[in-house]
Design a protein around this motif. Structure first.
Motif, PDB file in Angstrom:
ATOM      1  N   TRP A   1     -34.397   4.820  31.945  1.00  0.00           N
ATOM      2  CA  TRP A   1     -35.495   4.983  32.843  1.00  0.00           C
ATOM      3  C   TRP A   1     -35.854   3.738  33.863  1.00  0.00           C
ATOM      4  N   GLY A   2     -34.800   3.302  34.387  1.00  0.00           N
ATOM      5  CA  GLY A   2     -34.230   2.791  35.567  1.00  0.00           C
ATOM      6  C   GLY A   2     -34.238   0.778  35.326  1.00  0.00           C
TER       7      GLY A   2
ATOM      8  N   GLN B   1     -31.989   0.104  31.724  1.00  0.00           N
ATOM      9  CA  GLN B   1     -32.903   0.924  30.701  1.00  0.00           C
ATOM     10  C   GLN B   1     -31.969   1.796  31.563  1.00  0.00           C
TER      11      GLN B   1
ATOM     12  N   GLN C   1     -40.140  -2.034  39.382  1.00  0.00           N
ATOM     13  CA  GLN C   1     -39.164  -0.966  38.542  1.00  0.00           C
ATOM     14  C   GLN C   1     -38.214  -0.128  39.135  1.00  0.00           C
TER      15      GLN C   1
ATOM     16  N   LEU D   1     -36.243   2.481  40.439  1.00  0.00           N
ATOM     17  CA  LEU D   1     -35.994   4.202  39.327  1.00  0.00           C
ATOM     18  C   LEU D   1     -34.405   4.760  39.323  1.00  0.00           C
ATOM     19  N   PRO D   2     -34.674   5.449  37.784  1.00  0.00           N
ATOM     20  CA  PRO D   2     -33.133   6.221  38.105  1.00  0.00           C
ATOM     21  C   PRO D   2     -32.778   6.882  39.425  1.00  0.00           C
TER      22      PRO D   2
END
Length: 123
Positions: A100-101, A98, A117, A119-120
């Motif tokens: 956002w990650g 996604q 998750q 993180l980006p």
């Protein structure tokens, strides 16, 4: 003033099964397993590198087993975390990319839902 989340309650139906799952399959560290009194047992486990732990046991939660949703654990590498879960026998989703990650999802034996998750990258 700082406010820190340090403990999240995870409602389970079988404490010993949950210990095995989170310690042996997910890889959390077992910090405490104490029978405090009649009908009260407190168990605390911590994900590697986390300042926040999870807790479950007997007589400590009014939530229904399996009702925990929305807890996320940040990992450095979603693919590597997924592989580690699969290698330990945990059914894990494919990596979901996604903006956002990157996410990997799994559930415990009671159905409590977790998301990992990645993180980006920072711009």
């Amino acid at each position: 003033m700082e406010w820190k989340i340090e403990l999240v309650d995870v409602p389970v139906s079988d404490v010993d099964r949950a210990i095995v799952f989170y310690r042996d399959h997910v890889g959390f560290t077992l910090d405490h397993d104490h029978r405090v009194g009649e009908g009260i047992r407190f168990v605390q486990l911590t994900p590697p590198g986390s300042a926040c732990s999870i807790a479950f046991g007997e007589g400590i939660s009014e939530m229904a087993p399996g009702s925990q949703r929305g807890v996320q654990i940040v990992v450095d590498d979603a693919e590597r975390a997924r592989t580690a879960l699969l290698d330990r026998g945990v059914a894990a989703s494919e990596v979901d990319d996604q903006p956002w990650g990157r996410f990997v999802r799994f559930t415990d034996p009671d159905g409590n839902a977790w998301a990992l998750q990645e993180l980006p990258a920072s711009p």
